[in-house]
Scaffold this motif. Structure first.
Motif, PDB file in Angstrom:
ATOM      1  N   PHE A  77     -78.334 -24.324 -48.379  1.00 20.38           N
ATOM      2  CA  PHE A  77     -77.378 -23.399 -48.983  1.00 20.38           C
ATOM      3  C   PHE A  77     -77.887 -22.957 -50.352  1.00 20.38           C
ATOM      4  CE2 PHE A  77     -74.000 -22.823 -52.107  1.00 20.38           C
ATOM      5  CZ  PHE A  77     -73.294 -21.774 -51.565  1.00 20.38           C
ATOM      6  N   TYR A 101     -69.064 -17.439 -53.846  1.00 21.70           N
ATOM      7  CA  TYR A 101     -67.902 -17.711 -53.003  1.00 21.70           C
ATOM      8  C   TYR A 101     -68.076 -17.102 -51.613  1.00 21.70           C
ATOM      9  CZ  TYR A 101     -63.148 -17.381 -51.186  1.00 21.70           C
ATOM     10  OH  TYR A 101     -62.042 -17.457 -50.373  1.00 21.70           O
ATOM     11  N   ALA A 104     -70.728 -18.852 -49.683  1.00 12.27           N
ATOM     12  CA  ALA A 104     -70.191 -20.128 -49.185  1.00 12.27           C
ATOM     13  C   ALA A 104     -69.344 -19.918 -47.929  1.00 12.27           C
ATOM     14  CB  ALA A 104     -69.380 -20.825 -50.272  1.00 12.27           C
TER      15      ALA A 104
END
Length: 158
Positions: A77, A101, A104
């Motif tokens: 990630f 955000y 994610a």
């Protein structure tokens, strides 16, 4: 570090310029870096850290392929976000915290895609874990590019 990566990618771009836009080329190159990191880390974690064993947390038992996926996900990630932010989608007008955000959210969606594919390939079909992870990557890569381009790192229409 990102300048060096971009310099190397720009050196080889003329070989691909007739077939790919610079953004798609960067995405594929950065995706390749992230994917190879993912596969390498997954192989090491699955074979040597988790050691192909079930992980008993007391309240749940996690299979080795899924435990390895859980461990490798935050690492890739971070690598993927940084490469996307600083190399591929540098023209984005979305604020960094919003990019993170949204990235994610895409990661969570990709995690569930990966989870179900790994369950299907490893536990239902009986395929080996590392090749199953590689096949799963094809699905998540296509989904990620579309979502990152048009959601996480989009550009304002002028």
């Amino acid at each position: 570090m990102f300048k060096l990566i971009k310099y190397i990618l720009d050196f080889f771009y003329p070989l691909f310029s007739k077939f790919l836009s610079r953004e798609v080329y960067y995405y594929l190159a950065c995706g390749t870096i992230n994917t190879l990191s993912d596969w390498f880390l997954y192989f090491i974690i699955y074979n040597y850290i988790v050691a192909k064993q079930m992980i008993d947390l007391g309240f749940v038992v996690i299979s080795a392929p899924i435990a390895s996926l859980i461990i490798v996900t935050p690492i890739t990630f971070t690598i993927g976000f940084l490469l996307s932010k600083h190399i591929t989608f540098t023209g984005s007008t979305v604020k960094v915290h919003r990019q993170l955000y949204r990235y994610a959210l895409i990661l969570i969606a990709n995690f569930f895609i990966s989870y179900f594919c790994m369950k299907l390939f490893c536990e239902v079909c009986g395929f080996w874990a590392t090749p199953s992870k590689m096949i799963t990557t094809i699905f998540t890569t296509i989904f990620s590019y579309i979502m990152q381009k048009y959601y996480s790192f989009r550009r304002r229409k002028e």
